[in-house]
Scaffold this motif. Sequence first.
Motif, PDB file in Angstrom:
ATOM      1  N   ALA A 135      12.358  21.575  33.014  1.00 29.63           N
ATOM      2  CA  ALA A 135      12.574  21.053  31.656  1.00 29.63           C
ATOM      3  C   ALA A 135      11.841  21.909  30.637  1.00 29.63           C
ATOM      4  CB  ALA A 135      12.115  19.603  31.559  1.00 29.63           C
ATOM      5  N   LEU A 136      10.625  22.339  30.988  1.00 26.92           N
ATOM      6  CA  LEU A 136       9.848  23.188  30.090  1.00 26.92           C
ATOM      7  C   LEU A 136      10.503  24.561  29.953  1.00 26.92           C
ATOM      8  CD1 LEU A 136       7.241  23.224  28.399  1.00 26.92           C
ATOM      9  CD2 LEU A 136       6.044  24.092  30.424  1.00 26.92           C
ATOM     10  N   LEU A 137      10.971  25.111  31.047  1.00 27.91           N
ATOM     11  CA  LEU A 137      11.658  26.403  31.000  1.00 27.91           C
ATOM     12  C   LEU A 137      12.922  26.319  30.150  1.00 27.91           C
ATOM     13  CD1 LEU A 137      11.315  27.517  34.723  1.00 27.91           C
ATOM     14  CD2 LEU A 137      10.326  28.695  32.756  1.00 27.91           C
ATOM     15  N   ILE A 138      13.641  25.227  30.266  1.00 27.87           N
ATOM     16  CA  ILE A 138      14.860  25.056  29.472  1.00 27.87           C
ATOM     17  C   ILE A 138      14.528  24.994  27.987  1.00 27.87           C
ATOM     18  CG2 ILE A 138      16.707  23.410  28.906  1.00 27.87           C
ATOM     19  CD1 ILE A 138      16.845  22.768  31.927  1.00 27.87           C
ATOM     20  N   GLU A 139      13.431  24.332  27.637  1.00 25.46           N
ATOM     21  CA  GLU A 139      13.008  24.283  26.231  1.00 25.46           C
ATOM     22  C   GLU A 139      12.788  25.689  25.683  1.00 25.46           C
ATOM     23  OE1 GLU A 139       9.603  21.850  25.570  1.00 25.46           O
ATOM     24  OE2 GLU A 139      10.477  20.088  26.555  1.00 25.46           O
ATOM     25  N   VAL A 140      12.143  26.536  26.478  1.00 26.67           N
ATOM     26  CA  VAL A 140      11.871  27.910  26.028  1.00 26.67           C
ATOM     27  C   VAL A 140      13.159  28.724  25.987  1.00 26.67           C
ATOM     28  CG1 VAL A 140      10.568  30.021  26.485  1.00 26.67           C
ATOM     29  CG2 VAL A 140       9.520  27.796  26.942  1.00 26.67           C
ATOM     30  N   LEU A 141      13.990  28.579  27.002  1.00 24.26           N
ATOM     31  CA  LEU A 141      15.266  29.299  27.032  1.00 24.26           C
ATOM     32  C   LEU A 141      16.146  28.928  25.847  1.00 24.26           C
ATOM     33  CD1 LEU A 141      16.060  29.015  30.850  1.00 24.26           C
ATOM     34  CD2 LEU A 141      15.768  31.172  29.579  1.00 24.26           C
ATOM     35  N   ASP A 142      16.115  27.652  25.451  1.00 27.37           N
ATOM     36  CA  ASP A 142      16.911  27.200  24.305  1.00 27.37           C
ATOM     37  C   ASP A 142      16.493  27.898  23.012  1.00 27.37           C
ATOM     38  OD1 ASP A 142      18.583  25.490  25.651  1.00 27.37           O
ATOM     39  OD2 ASP A 142      17.397  23.693  25.266  1.00 27.37           O
ATOM     40  N   ARG A 143      15.235  28.327  22.948  1.00 27.47           N
ATOM     41  CA  ARG A 143      14.745  29.040  21.766  1.00 27.47           C
ATOM     42  C   ARG A 143      15.143  30.505  21.790  1.00 27.47           C
ATOM     43  NH1 ARG A 143       8.763  28.473  22.636  1.00 27.47           N
ATOM     44  NH2 ARG A 143       8.748  30.043  20.994  1.00 27.47           N
ATOM     45  N   LEU A 144      15.649  30.956  22.938  1.00 23.42           N
ATOM     46  CA  LEU A 144      15.921  32.384  23.114  1.00 23.42           C
ATOM     47  C   LEU A 144      17.412  32.713  23.152  1.00 23.42           C
ATOM     48  CD1 LEU A 144      14.691  35.213  23.744  1.00 23.42           C
ATOM     49  CD2 LEU A 144      14.833  34.586  26.174  1.00 23.42           C
ATOM     50  N   HIS A 146      21.674  31.086  23.811  1.00 20.23           N
ATOM     51  CA  HIS A 146      22.596  29.955  23.919  1.00 20.23           C
ATOM     52  C   HIS A 146      23.198  29.928  25.324  1.00 20.23           C
ATOM     53  CE1 HIS A 146      22.674  28.356  19.854  1.00 20.23           C
ATOM     54  NE2 HIS A 146      22.678  29.597  19.391  1.00 20.23           N
ATOM     55  N   LEU A 147      22.969  28.848  26.040  1.00 16.86           N
ATOM     56  CA  LEU A 147      23.548  28.663  27.370  1.00 16.86           C
ATOM     57  C   LEU A 147      24.405  27.409  27.366  1.00 16.86           C
ATOM     58  CD1 LEU A 147      20.412  29.314  29.630  1.00 16.86           C
ATOM     59  CD2 LEU A 147      22.275  30.904  29.143  1.00 16.86           C
ATOM     60  N   ASP A 148      25.463  27.424  28.174  1.00 21.02           N
ATOM     61  CA  ASP A 148      26.232  26.209  28.366  1.00 21.02           C
ATOM     62  C   ASP A 148      25.332  25.180  29.049  1.00 21.02           C
ATOM     63  OD1 ASP A 148      28.448  27.439  27.312  1.00 21.02           O
ATOM     64  OD2 ASP A 148      29.274  28.011  29.278  1.00 21.02           O
ATOM     65  N   GLN A 149      25.581  23.914  28.796  1.00 19.49           N
ATOM     66  CA  GLN A 149      24.741  22.863  29.366  1.00 19.49           C
ATOM     67  C   GLN A 149      24.677  22.960  30.888  1.00 19.49           C
ATOM     68  OE1 GLN A 149      22.964  20.844  27.381  1.00 19.49           O
ATOM     69  NE2 GLN A 149      21.943  20.064  29.212  1.00 19.49           N
ATOM     70  N   ALA A 150      25.812  23.290  31.489  1.00 22.38           N
ATOM     71  CA  ALA A 150      25.860  23.374  32.948  1.00 22.38           C
ATOM     72  C   ALA A 150      25.083  24.560  33.510  1.00 22.38           C
ATOM     73  CB  ALA A 150      27.318  23.456  33.415  1.00 22.38           C
ATOM     74  N   GLU A 151      24.754  25.528  32.650  1.00 24.22           N
ATOM     75  CA  GLU A 151      24.040  26.720  33.108  1.00 24.22           C
ATOM     76  C   GLU A 151      22.524  26.555  33.062  1.00 24.22           C
ATOM     77  OE1 GLU A 151      26.922  30.369  31.744  1.00 24.22           O
ATOM     78  OE2 GLU A 151      25.710  29.394  30.187  1.00 24.22           O
ATOM     79  N   LYS A 152      22.045  25.642  32.246  1.00 29.70           N
ATOM     80  CA  LYS A 152      20.611  25.574  31.952  1.00 29.70           C
ATOM     81  C   LYS A 152      19.752  25.270  33.173  1.00 29.70           C
ATOM     82  CE  LYS A 152      21.206  24.339  27.091  1.00 29.70           C
ATOM     83  NZ  LYS A 152      20.883  23.386  26.005  1.00 29.70           N
ATOM     84  N   LEU A 153      20.075  24.209  33.890  1.00 30.77           N
ATOM     85  CA  LEU A 153      19.262  23.849  35.049  1.00 30.77           C
ATOM     86  C   LEU A 153      19.309  24.895  36.150  1.00 30.77           C
ATOM     87  CD1 LEU A 153      17.379  21.871  36.402  1.00 30.77           C
ATOM     88  CD2 LEU A 153      19.378  20.593  37.228  1.00 30.77           C
ATOM     89  N   PRO A 154      20.486  25.451  36.489  1.00 31.62           N
ATOM     90  CA  PRO A 154      20.502  26.507  37.514  1.00 31.62           C
ATOM     91  C   PRO A 154      19.651  27.718  37.141  1.00 31.62           C
ATOM     92  CG  PRO A 154      22.702  25.639  37.211  1.00 31.62           C
ATOM     93  CD  PRO A 154      21.859  25.044  36.121  1.00 31.62           C
ATOM     94  N   VAL A 155      19.702  28.124  35.861  1.00 31.11           N
ATOM     95  CA  VAL A 155      18.898  29.271  35.427  1.00 31.11           C
ATOM     96  C   VAL A 155      17.417  28.948  35.536  1.00 31.11           C
ATOM     97  CG1 VAL A 155      18.252  30.709  33.457  1.00 31.11           C
ATOM     98  CG2 VAL A 155      20.665  30.245  33.919  1.00 31.11           C
TER      99      VAL A 155
END
Length: 202
Positions: A135-144, A146-155
Motif C-alpha cells: 500500500a505504501l509503495l502504491i502511494e509512492v508509485l501514484d506520485r510518479l 499513471h498505472l491502471d488499477q489492476a497493475e498497481k498491486l502486481p507492480v
Amino acid sequence: MMLPGARRRVRTTDSKERLFEAAMELLGSRSPEAVSVDQIAAAAGVSKGTVYYNFGSKDELVSQILEYGAGKLMHQLTQLAKDDDPYQALKSMIEFAMEFVTGYPSFAQLWMQEQLQSDKSSDFAQSPLHRQVTALLIEVLDRLVHLDQAEKLPVASTIFGAALFTARMSSTRRDDLAHEQVVRAILLTVDGLLATRPRTTN
C-alpha cells in the motif's frame, strides 16, 4: 480497564527492542523449535517469568517479535516514502528494506515460514506486512506514474518480493550480487513503467 484474563504486554520500547534483538540473534543460526524461551529471556536480560507473564507462550512471543520487527521496518519505510522525489523515495525504500533484511535475516526467514505454515493464508499477499508495504509503495508509485488499477498491486508486490527475497538470499551468501546491483535491477522495472506510461504531474 483491562478485561478479565487479559495479559499485560511488555510496553517499553527498550524491553521489546532487547527481546527482538536477542531473538533475531538466536534464531539466526537455529530454528524456532531449537530456541527456548529461557534462552531468549536470558539473552535479552529479561526474566523467564516476565516473558511468560507478558506473552503467555513461546508462540505468542514469536508472534509479537515478528509484529515488532514489522513495525520497525514500516516506520522507516514510511519516513522514506515522504521524500519529495518519488523516484528517490522508491530507491531509498528498496535500499533500506534490503539493509533491514540483511541486518535481520532471521526476521525475514521466520516471517516467510510463518506465512507458509499459516492455517489462515497460503500466500504472502494476505499478511498484514505485505499489505502495508505494498500500500505504501502504491502511494509512492501514484506520485510518479499513471498505472491502471489492476497493475498497481502486481507492480508493488514485485518490488517488495524482489527486495525481500534477494536480500535474504544475499544474507546466506548464496549469490554474488551486490545490493547496488539488485537495487538497480528492481528500478529497471520502474524505468520501464516510466517509458511506457504517462508520468504523474503535480
